[in-house]
Enzyme design. Structure first.
Site, PDB file in Angstrom:
ATOM      1  N   GLN A  13       0.826  -1.211   0.000  1.00 27.34           N
ATOM      2  CA  GLN A  13       0.000   0.000   0.000  1.00 27.34           C
ATOM      3  C   GLN A  13       0.856   1.254   0.000  1.00 27.34           C
ATOM      4  OE1 GLN A  13      -1.656   0.978   3.808  1.00 27.34           O
ATOM      5  NE2 GLN A  13      -3.473   1.959   2.944  1.00 27.34           N
ATOM      6  N   GLY A  14       0.595   2.175  -0.896  1.00 30.34           N
ATOM      7  CA  GLY A  14       1.303   3.454  -0.906  1.00 30.34           C
ATOM      8  C   GLY A  14       0.380   4.599  -0.544  1.00 30.34           C
ATOM      9  N   GLU A  25     -10.082  -0.567   6.463  1.00 25.41           N
ATOM     10  CA  GLU A  25      -8.858  -0.876   7.186  1.00 25.41           C
ATOM     11  C   GLU A  25      -9.107  -0.887   8.690  1.00 25.41           C
ATOM     12  OE1 GLU A  25      -5.895   2.085   6.588  1.00 25.41           O
ATOM     13  OE2 GLU A  25      -4.268   0.884   7.394  1.00 25.41           O
ATOM     14  N   ASN A  55      -4.685   7.221  16.756  1.00 27.04           N
ATOM     15  CA  ASN A  55      -5.813   7.201  17.680  1.00 27.04           C
ATOM     16  C   ASN A  55      -6.293   8.610  18.018  1.00 27.04           C
ATOM     17  OD1 ASN A  55      -5.354   4.501  17.515  1.00 27.04           O
ATOM     18  ND2 ASN A  55      -5.440   4.127  19.722  1.00 27.04           N
ATOM     19  N   SER A  68       0.879   6.821   2.933  1.00 26.21           N
ATOM     20  CA  SER A  68       1.603   7.867   3.669  1.00 26.21           C
ATOM     21  C   SER A  68       2.833   8.345   2.905  1.00 26.21           C
ATOM     22  CB  SER A  68       2.075   7.341   5.022  1.00 26.21           C
ATOM     23  OG  SER A  68       0.992   7.062   5.854  1.00 26.21           O
TER      24      SER A  68
END
Lengths: 377, 398, 377, 398
Positions: free
Chosen positions: B128-129, B246, B384, B131
């Site tokens: 996954q790209g 996710e 969070n 960030s």
């Protein structure tokens, strides 16, 4: 009060010269490089502490070639070493090892102390065993009389600095109770399983199989060692409290720098109130631990057993809680960057996390405090 | 909590147990047990995924027409619980749980045919790209550029925290296809094969010493334009859809498996110890506290599954689940370190080499890896802090 | 699943009609006024629940004149009553009292149940004693045979709703073990020290001095009461969990309203991130407790002793933690106004705080869960 | 922590102990024990203040020329610790600890002569007018107006949370003397006698059922202009000076006294209980945790006293002390409620009436009053949110 101020100045000079030396010889990359190669001997800065700075004896009595700084000097050294993540093997060699030797004067101990202060001997304290956890009396390694000397059988666990040590001070049990013995590393029958520790140091599990020692190996009278062990471990506990203060001050500095420059949503993340309050809580936890460690350090040399045990455990609880608050907070506020090997923060947090549990986690020390509570009046 | 099951649920559970007894080899169980990160390394995770695929269970949550199982919410939960309880290796979600829902929801038929089977079978492995170094929680500020050039896009820039990029043969990326305007606009969702000329992968070693993460650099990388999902510049809605996926899912089964191991480790440690009973008693109380917290989280997760089965929108449930699950997971690792006591300091690989003449307890070494790795649980997938922002915004808006 | 949906609808209707009735008859001022005058009898709304709504028997089996709702109906009632701060004496009369009576059918119990459902009898559960804390087996009140009947001596502590009760169901110990007895309030030798409780209700310590009772006073066989007591207290524990959910939903509503309108530094205080995160944490604590209470409620009627005990204790831990988070948060976010008698928030927090400890605080329930842990496999 | 004292410190401690043994009557001790709020009701608090005044110890922190003792920091600490340990009634700080430092720092000689002796002796009793219904944490937004009219000010508006207004004969107030401009400007610090025509005091009953607080209404109240401290419109600096004094001081002596009582209550409760030992053991651990937290707070307070003795500015120390002290105090009240168990529910006055034929344990009834009252500890004197803002701002600025 004037003595105290004089001592304060001496300690400040001690901190300064050590900090300068560490700056020059123990930067982030230097430290990593040196530790990576330190499988069999302590990193070179250890020898430098002795030969270039002549600081290893700071805490020892002047009669034994030291500066007479006592526990206060140990704490100043440990805090400064902590800020550079350079604690080992000062703890095992000076705080525990030299502390035990100096309280058992004699020809052998005096000679070993001299070599220690010169950086020629390194000690490890082989006391804990696989089953013993934090129980300081749980020693199953057997000590038996063997002709004029002794025979040893047993296993010690996670002996910090053991792969670097020239000598172990170890505990063993005979019918008389617990005893301490000085065992040169190369003694026949001593086998090490060496490994790295999470803080970059080295430790080992050690098997003692029918190890034969001369009578002079005994430190003090046979069976009389438990009070000595307790004192040594209390001093070591307070020493890692001081070490943690140094680590946490560095963590706070790095974290404050990071949140001031790191931007998200177009603003420095230091503008988010939740992060600001977390910083405040980290700071308060650290200041509580620092104040209590210093306060206990002023009195611990002269305290009796119960007073010392209660005070040291209280300081350890404060330090461990601060390590958790500051360590976890530092990683969280650094975000992903805090999770990598690339910044000092991760290295600091690993050492701080080990300190939380070293010589017993907060629950163990709280239980100790609860047991030492005087009856309610 | 162990309540009575319906007959259909009992049947599934027994079927899964039989399957696990047959197919989950000791080697795979060991890999599962030794997984201190979020999911197992490629070798074992993918091997296990292929075993599940043969049974038709590799992508149970997918629509039936693409290979899903059509189970009820409770059946999904039981399946997850049985796998966790048996120490099955946690599998990487980038393919089955992240890009696949996006392909199913937004992809063309051709894209579905091209990509879904390989994810289901385990032939393909995705990374996954999302960030970038300057775009973490503030994902919309991403800068990695893709410029259309005929049938291709040319990518320049960098992505960070790319888990398992070193194993992947496909990658999905958020890229900036238009500058100016609101940062959420001008983002596109692009899939392509890796390695490719111009891509450099730099390992990032984590504080636990593991190599899960990477930084990926793109230097004039040409990828086919038919890897674009949805419309150009319309990738933000897809990105948000994925983030919600996710964050969803059940934490409790894995937490309960972890708790069981902690309890066993505590029993072993304290029964060997000759010391007083207080330490064991004090730890028992904290383990019970974690157990009760898992009960409560599990109840909310089952509630979510039922709501989902009724067709309700997830709303803030994924955010709450992420906060509660990740923090409870972190809490368990704290207890693990405390149970490990002095052995928590040992820095050795988690393999059979821990045994030998002077054996080191595996749980102890695991505990510190897990503690350090799991510090990331409150950072990744939307920190969070961001999740709490979302929950609060919802409360104050309603 | 279809039965569950049907039951869900029945429960929703139950909640609705009760909530409407409470809105009309149990507003903030009405409640305060009624409770202030309720030294000797429950507030008038209690009679209304029976005669106007006919809802008291919602949980009882249809064979005993109820709606057959079981624990699910109790929880729906308690949550709705909780939202109006109107819990007592439903807990003592219906959940505990009627629960015990319905499991000991017989002429006397059936007659008393009829009167209860009609609102003509109110029960209090006289079980805990000054020394017993949360220990459900710690009963020192003595039960002795006395001719054809019994003689009682002892003291019960903090018997909720006792000043309102027509009958006590009480526990006492004889050589055979624990027994339960039905004692009319006006029995000779029963002396009450009545007082208000912090939640606006009433309770009493009760002295039993040579109280003589007929043989029919015994509920079940002599010495067999402990399992019955444990079940009744587990059901009561789950019932106060549900009550707390109602209270906390009200607290969240009031607090959200307050922070949206209250301004400081020129902005609504709801714009401060620290307060927003606190609201999020309060909400999450509440949702955890609500989900677990509902889940346990679905299974508790058919669970065995250990399964029930473990599940109820787990729910109580979640509810108590939520009460603390939501209660303390609500006061803090209300600032000074949260500290006064003038807003409902303070009244809610008082009841929530009592629920935290009622039938045992979290530490006690955690210890119970720890003891019930199956051996590790 | 009980460390060795110097000879001078031991001498003072013994002197204080002798004095307490003689002068602190059982009635005063009972009043001290039963004080569940911040300080004792006027009757006992003031009576005790007058006893201390006779000994010259009513205002130990003041400069010697105004009646202070000139003690070292450690001696002040010991004095506070001995009084707390003996259950001496906590005295209201509005006179000795709040307005007096302001009078000493900013007042004229005439004001000092007029007001300080009455505070020292206990003849005068002061209350504080700072907060208003719309101005809590945001004090600078206050609206209560004072308009100059010859030798008088005419006050209109309202003040809230005015502790013990019902007992006070003097009041100090922040009033707005000029509107417009920055809100901090145009505020003045005014002292006057009460009651006075136009003043109405409305009691505010707290959730513990106590009447400590009031709202004070001003309706064209004329007060002499020579009650102004400092310059007109320059009151904000004075207000901040006072707030720092309000937040300072030592929490640990009082906390240690509270902890001692909790420990005794726990011993009594658990020794009577026939139940298992686990509850007592679990509580012992939490009491030890509180004890260690008090140790740490005490160490920071002694450090602050030494810094003060060296002439250092208090900086953020008062803010840190307020957060740590108030939250620890709140924590102790939680333990108190738990020790009280079922008796925590009892709502009866704290007096000898709790005894009798069916006695109710006084500590239990106290525990809930203290718990409820102390919820305010994180709100008053600048909420703990504001204090954390101050600490963070300092950290980030340095």
């Amino acid at each position: 009060m004037s003595t105290l101020t004089e001592q304060d100045e001496t300690l400040a000079m001690l901190r300064d010269s050590l900090a300068r030396y560490l700056d020059d010889n123990h930067g982030f990359e230097q430290r990593l490089y040196a530790l990576r190669k330190a499988d069999d001997a302590p990193p070179p800065f250890w020898q430098g502490l002795a030969s270039e700075l002549d600081l290893l004896g700071a805490a020892l009595p002047e009669s034994q070639g030291g500066l007479g700084g006592g526990m206060a000097a140990h704490l100043a050294m440990m805090e400064t070493l902590g800020g550079a993540l350079a604690a080992e093997p000062y703890l095992s060699t000076m705080v525990i090892g030299a502390g035990l030797l100096q309280r058992h004067p004699g020809a052998q101990a005096d000679a070993l102390l001299k070599r220690i202060v010169a950086g020629q001997a390194v000690l490890a304290f082989a006391h804990g065993e696989p089953q013993s956890r934090h129980d300081r009396a749980d020693v199953q390694t057997e000590l038996a009389r063997d002709g004029g000397g002794f025979r040893l059988n047993g296993r010690k666990a996670v002996v910090h600095a053991a792969p670097w040590a020239s000598h172990f001070i170890m505990s063993a049990r005979s019918g008389a109770g617990l005893s301490l013995l000085v065992v040169p590393r190369e003694t026949a029958g001593v086998r090490l399983r060496a490994y790295p520790t999470r803080d970059g140091g080295r430790a080992a599990d050690i098997a003692f199989g029918d190890v034969r020692l001369p009578a002079e190996a005994l430190l003090g009278a046979e069976g009389s060692a438990l009070p000595q062990i307790e004192r040594a471990l209390d001093e070591a506990t307070l020493a890692v409290c001081a070490e943690s203060i140094g680590i946490m001050r560095r963590l706070m500095r790095d974290t404050l720098d990071y949140v001031r420059q790191r931007k998200q949503f177009g603003v420095p993340i230091s503008s988010f109130q939740v992060l600001r309050h977390r910083l405040a809580d980290m700071h308060m936890a650290l200041e509580r631990a620092a104040a209590l460690t210093a306060s206990v350090g002023e009195h611990v040399d002269t305290a009796d057993h119960d007073e010392r045990a209660r005070a040291v455990s209280s300081a350890k609880v404060a330090a461990a809680k601060a390590c958790k608050a500051v360590g976890q907070g530092a990683v969280q506020l650094h975000g992903g960057m805090g999770m990598t090997e690339e910044l000092a923060v991760g290295h600091c947090v690993r050492r701080a996390t080990l300190i939380e549990g070293q010589f017993g986690p907060p629950a163990w020390h709280l239980r100790r405090v609860a047991k030492l509570r005087p009856a309610a009046t | 909590m162990a309540w009575a099951l319906t007959a259909a649920e009992t049947a599934l559970r027994d079927e899964v147990r039989d399957f696990l007894a047959r197919e989950l080899t000791p080697e795979l169980r060991a890999a599962g047990r030794r997984c201190s990160g979020i999911f197992t390394d490629y070798e074992y995770g993918n091997r296990w995924h292929r075993v599940l695929a043969k049974r038709g269970w590799s992508v149970p949550n997918w629509p039936v027409e693409h290979g899903g199982t059509g189970w009820t919410a409770m059946q999904h939960y039981l399946f997850a619980a049985e796998l966790a309880a048996a120490d099955a290796p946690p599998r990487a979600p980038m393919g089955p749980g992240m890009v696949a829902p996006v392909i199913i929801a937004f992809g063309t038929e051709a894209q579905k045919r091209a990509w879904l089977p390989g994810i289901r079978s385990g032939e393909d492995y995705w990374c996954q790209g999302y960030s970038e170094p300057q775009s973490g929680s503030d994902l919309a500020s991403l800068q990695c550029k893709a410029v259309r050039d005929g049938d291709h896009y040319v990518i320049n820039g960098t992505k960070i925290w790319t888990t398992h990029a070193q194993y992947a043969n496909r990658m999905f990326c958020l890229v900036r296809t238009t500058s100016g305007g609101k940062p959420q606009q001008g983002i596109s969702f692009l899939c392509f094969d890796i390695p490719a000329p111009g891509i450099t992968i730099r390992p990032i070693i984590s504080i636990s010493g593991d190599h899960e993460l990477n930084q990926v650099f793109f230097d004039d990388v040409r990828v086919p334009a038919d890897g674009l999902i949805g419309e150009e510049n319309q990738g933000w809605a897809i990105a948000k859809y994925l983030l919600q996926h996710e964050r969803g899912g059940a934490w409790a089964p894995m937490l309960r498996a972890r708790l069981r191991r902690l309890t066993a480790a505590a029993d072993a440690a304290f029964s060997a110890s000759g010391g007083d009973a207080h330490e064991a008693d004090d730890m028992a109380l904290r383990l019970a506290e974690a157990e009760c917290a898992i009960d409560a989280l599990e109840a909310t997760e089952l509630q979510s599954l039922r709501a989902q089965a009724r067709g309700e929108q997830p709303g803030i449930r994924p955010s709450m689940g992420k906060v509660l699950g990740s923090e409870l997971r972190q809490r368990l690792t704290e207890l693990g370190v405390e149970i490990a006591a002095h052995y928590a300091a040992v820095d050795l690989p988690l393999d059979d080499g821990l045994q030998g003449e002077l054996p080191i307890p595996e749980d102890a070494v695991f505990s510190m890896s897990a503690y350090l790795n799991d510090r990331a649980a409150s950072i990744y997938a939307g920190s969070n802090e961001v999740q709490r922002n979302i929950v609060a915004a919802h409360l104050l808006a309603n």
